[in-house]
Design a protein around this motif. Structure first.
Motif, PDB file in Angstrom:
ATOM      1  N   PHE A 189      -0.489  -3.394  -5.423  1.00  0.00           N
ATOM      2  CA  PHE A 189      -0.027  -4.740  -5.076  1.00  0.00           C
ATOM      3  C   PHE A 189       0.892  -4.777  -3.857  1.00  0.00           C
ATOM      4  O   PHE A 189       0.741  -5.667  -3.008  1.00  0.00           O
ATOM      5  N   PRO A 190       1.841  -3.856  -3.721  1.00  0.00           N
ATOM      6  CA  PRO A 190       2.669  -3.909  -2.493  1.00  0.00           C
ATOM      7  C   PRO A 190       1.822  -3.741  -1.229  1.00  0.00           C
ATOM      8  O   PRO A 190       2.038  -4.426  -0.230  1.00  0.00           O
ATOM      9  N   GLN A 191       0.840  -2.839  -1.299  1.00  0.00           N
ATOM     10  CA  GLN A 191      -0.001  -2.597  -0.130  1.00  0.00           C
ATOM     11  C   GLN A 191      -0.800  -3.853   0.225  1.00  0.00           C
ATOM     12  O   GLN A 191      -0.970  -4.173   1.408  1.00  0.00           O
ATOM     13  N   LEU A 192      -1.319  -4.540  -0.801  1.00  0.00           N
ATOM     14  CA  LEU A 192      -2.086  -5.757  -0.539  1.00  0.00           C
ATOM     15  C   LEU A 192      -1.205  -6.811   0.130  1.00  0.00           C
ATOM     16  O   LEU A 192      -1.641  -7.512   1.060  1.00  0.00           O
ATOM     17  N   LEU A 193       0.009  -6.943  -0.354  1.00  0.00           N
ATOM     18  CA  LEU A 193       0.926  -7.932   0.227  1.00  0.00           C
ATOM     19  C   LEU A 193       1.310  -7.558   1.662  1.00  0.00           C
ATOM     20  O   LEU A 193       1.313  -8.418   2.556  1.00  0.00           O
ATOM     21  N   ILE A 194       1.642  -6.309   1.865  1.00  0.00           N
ATOM     22  CA  ILE A 194       2.047  -5.880   3.212  1.00  0.00           C
ATOM     23  C   ILE A 194       0.872  -6.015   4.193  1.00  0.00           C
ATOM     24  O   ILE A 194       1.030  -6.487   5.327  1.00  0.00           O
ATOM     25  N   ALA A 195      -0.312  -5.606   3.730  1.00  0.00           N
ATOM     26  CA  ALA A 195      -1.483  -5.646   4.613  1.00  0.00           C
ATOM     27  C   ALA A 195      -1.846  -7.071   5.020  1.00  0.00           C
ATOM     28  O   ALA A 195      -2.511  -7.275   6.044  1.00  0.00           O
ATOM     29  N   SER A 196      -1.440  -8.042   4.225  1.00  0.00           N
ATOM     30  CA  SER A 196      -1.799  -9.433   4.530  1.00  0.00           C
ATOM     31  C   SER A 196      -0.760 -10.141   5.404  1.00  0.00           C
ATOM     32  O   SER A 196      -0.930 -11.309   5.760  1.00  0.00           O
ATOM     33  N   LEU A 197       0.302  -9.438   5.770  1.00  0.00           N
ATOM     34  CA  LEU A 197       1.328 -10.077   6.601  1.00  0.00           C
ATOM     35  C   LEU A 197       0.767 -10.356   8.007  1.00  0.00           C
ATOM     36  O   LEU A 197       0.011  -9.538   8.543  1.00  0.00           O
ATOM     37  N   PRO A 198       1.153 -11.494   8.600  1.00  0.00           N
ATOM     38  CA  PRO A 198       0.662 -11.819   9.943  1.00  0.00           C
ATOM     39  C   PRO A 198       1.421 -11.044  11.021  1.00  0.00           C
ATOM     40  O   PRO A 198       2.173 -11.611  11.819  1.00  0.00           O
ATOM     41  N   ALA A 224      -0.097  -2.164  14.083  1.00  0.00           N
ATOM     42  CA  ALA A 224       0.816  -1.011  14.149  1.00  0.00           C
ATOM     43  C   ALA A 224       2.023  -1.205  13.233  1.00  0.00           C
ATOM     44  O   ALA A 224       2.496  -0.253  12.596  1.00  0.00           O
ATOM     45  N   GLN A 225       2.502  -2.439  13.157  1.00  0.00           N
ATOM     46  CA  GLN A 225       3.642  -2.704  12.265  1.00  0.00           C
ATOM     47  C   GLN A 225       3.220  -2.574  10.800  1.00  0.00           C
ATOM     48  O   GLN A 225       3.956  -2.023   9.970  1.00  0.00           O
ATOM     49  N   LEU A 248       3.262   0.509   5.672  1.00  0.00           N
ATOM     50  CA  LEU A 248       2.545   1.190   4.596  1.00  0.00           C
ATOM     51  C   LEU A 248       2.916   2.674   4.543  1.00  0.00           C
ATOM     52  O   LEU A 248       3.068   3.253   3.458  1.00  0.00           O
ATOM     53  N   ALA A 249       3.066   3.275   5.715  1.00  0.00           N
ATOM     54  CA  ALA A 249       3.471   4.687   5.748  1.00  0.00           C
ATOM     55  C   ALA A 249       4.867   4.853   5.158  1.00  0.00           C
ATOM     56  O   ALA A 249       5.159   5.813   4.437  1.00  0.00           O
ATOM     57  N   LEU A 250       5.720   3.884   5.459  1.00  0.00           N
ATOM     58  CA  LEU A 250       7.082   3.923   4.926  1.00  0.00           C
ATOM     59  C   LEU A 250       7.077   3.835   3.401  1.00  0.00           C
ATOM     60  O   LEU A 250       7.822   4.548   2.717  1.00  0.00           O
ATOM     61  N   LEU A 251       6.230   2.965   2.873  1.00  0.00           N
ATOM     62  CA  LEU A 251       6.113   2.839   1.417  1.00  0.00           C
ATOM     63  C   LEU A 251       5.732   4.187   0.805  1.00  0.00           C
ATOM     64  O   LEU A 251       6.344   4.621  -0.187  1.00  0.00           O
ATOM     65  N   ALA A 252       4.750   4.840   1.404  1.00  0.00           N
ATOM     66  CA  ALA A 252       4.307   6.130   0.861  1.00  0.00           C
ATOM     67  C   ALA A 252       5.447   7.148   0.883  1.00  0.00           C
ATOM     68  O   ALA A 252       5.684   7.862  -0.099  1.00  0.00           O
ATOM     69  N   TRP A 307      11.535  -2.466   5.415  1.00  0.00           N
ATOM     70  CA  TRP A 307      10.394  -3.368   5.520  1.00  0.00           C
ATOM     71  C   TRP A 307      10.780  -4.652   6.261  1.00  0.00           C
ATOM     72  O   TRP A 307      10.071  -5.103   7.165  1.00  0.00           O
ATOM     73  N   ALA A 308      11.908  -5.215   5.842  1.00  0.00           N
ATOM     74  CA  ALA A 308      12.341  -6.468   6.469  1.00  0.00           C
ATOM     75  C   ALA A 308      12.644  -6.261   7.952  1.00  0.00           C
ATOM     76  O   ALA A 308      12.337  -7.111   8.793  1.00  0.00           O
TER      77      ALA A 308
END
Lengths: 66, 363
Positions: B127-136, B140-141, B146-150, B195-196
């Motif tokens: 779920f976090p990846q889906l939310l992050i991936a959908s950000l406008p 590269a950001q 996502l790399a940071l999450l991992a 992230w922010a």
């Protein structure tokens, strides 16, 4: 963080009533007189702690709103 | 999602975040048992954050994404999905931590532990990846986030493993205890801040400074929370579990020949209230409590300097600073007119208290 230095500081605090009194009135001065080398961050932390509080009061303050 | 430009109350923030979490489930899972299982994550976040909002006025996965976004000059509309992603991370780590500690929150009652684990893993790896991936945001950001999450999840896992390994330890190294706290609590809060900052377009050094702020805040809060439970809870769950919190590690390090006797006392304190009182008294007398308080304050100072390095600004700076400040100054809600934020309603909103509540709401 240097646990060894802080540990020495607390050893002195626990065992030396004169040192405790000195720290309560002038934390930085009293600690400088021990020869212990504290970093800027450690000095700031020492300054921020209220040394006039008893250990129980200090713990109570930490958990003021818990 | 439309977000008003004026500061939102904590309740309003929470409502938006819960809606975003639920929308993520609805958009990615078909109706069925797995979606029902995953929905318990949202129920858990609502329960814990709602209790915290009522009693304390803040929770890290809500306040940090919103306030760092504000303090870093980011797009306020991104704070909601960032907070929802953070809330999923929180809920996943919380589930795994509860399983490790033998705790069970109400939303998981009757759910087999294997299924709880499954939900917890989904909360961290889907779920976090889906939310992050959908950000406008530029690819590269997104990739960096996502790399940071991992990376942060690996560090959180390492902290959790250290924590488990420390249970009942006879010679716990204070540095190892702090490393465990840093992994379990520090890296999680660092991630929310980073992230922010990344979403706000901050450069590498600034993002790192925001991470340092979150990490320092998390470590200070966890040490203070552990001290609070140890010193003030009639029945200390950490002592009952054999956890080696920082004051205990310091005392064991300095106890000398008395160490064997103190270890026996700790073993007794797992089931004996009077032994817990003696442990507490011993830690006060040895200066171990004061030592832990000093270390917590050291991380508070570290967090303060990190805020400066990050170039944090209003709006947001004062609220983030207040998280580091003394208990009497920690009033977190951005809108003083909100009933949750008035001093009379929420005296002394402390970061450690928020963590305490997080633990207590599990009971």
């Amino acid at each position: 963080m240097n646990h060894e230095t802080l540990g020495k500081l607390m050893d002195r605090w626990s065992s030396d009533a004169v040192f405790r009194a000195a720290v309560r009135s002038d934390p930085l001065g009293a600690i400088a007189n021990t020869g212990l080398q504290l970093s800027d961050e450690e000095m700031a932390a020492v300054q921020a702690v209220d040394w006039t509080l008893s250990d129980q009061e200090l713990a109570a303050r930490t958990s003021h709103a818990a | 999602m439309d977000v008003p430009s004026s500061p939102l109350t904590l309740e309003a923030r929470l409502s938006l975040v819960l809606a975003a979490m639920q929308a993520t489930l609805d958009a990615n899972l078909s109706v069925g048992p797995y979606r029902e299982l995953s929905a318990r994550l949202v129920t858990g976040v609502a329960r814990q954050a709602g209790s915290a909002a009522e009693r304390l006025g803040w929770m890290p996965f809500i306040n940090l994404p919103f306030d760092v976004t504000a303090a870093a000059g980011g797009n306020p509309a991104l704070a909601v999905p960032l907070s929802a992603a953070s809330a999923f991370v929180f809920s996943g780590l919380d589930v795994i931590d509860d399983i490790a500690d033998g705790d069970c929150q109400p939303q998981w009652e009757g759910v087999p532990q294997a299924q709880q684990t499954l939900a917890g893993i989904s909360a961290m790896v889907s779920f976090p990846q889906l939310l992050i991936a959908s950000l406008p945001l530029p690819p590269a950001q997104i990739a960096a986030m996502l790399a940071l999450l991992a990376r942060r999840m690996l560090q959180a896992g390492a902290g959790q493993q250290l924590d488990l390994a420390l249970v009942g330890a006879e010679q716990p190294d204070p540095d190892t205890v702090v490393a465990s706290v840093a992994g379990k609590s520090g890296e999680q809060l660092a991630l929310y801040c980073e992230w922010a900052a990344l979403a706000a377009g901050a450069g590498t050094e600034t993002v790192a400074a925001w991470g340092d702020y979150g990490r320092a805040l998390g470590i200070a809060a966890q040490i203070q929370s552990d001290m609070s439970e140890l010193c003030h809870d009639a029945w200390c769950r950490d002592l009952a579990s054999g956890n080696r919190t920082l004051p205990i590690a310091y005392h064991l390090q300095k106890a000398g020949p008395a160490r064997i006797g103190f270890l026996a006392l700790l073993a007794q304190a797992r089931t004996d209230l009077e032994a817990q009182r003696v442990v507490r008294r011993t830690l006060f007398d040895s200066g171990a409590i004061r030592m832990a308080a000093l270390v917590a304050q050291l991380y508070v100072e570290r967090g303060r300097r990190a805020l400066q390095r990050a170039g944090a600004r209003e709006p947001g700076l004062s609220r983030l600073t207040a998280l580091l400040d003394g208990p009497d100054k920690k009033r977190m809600d951005p809108t003083p007119s909100n009933s949750l934020a008035t001093p009379a309603a929420t005296p002394g909103l402390t970061v450690e208290a928020a963590f305490n509540l997080q633990e207590r709401t599990k009971a």
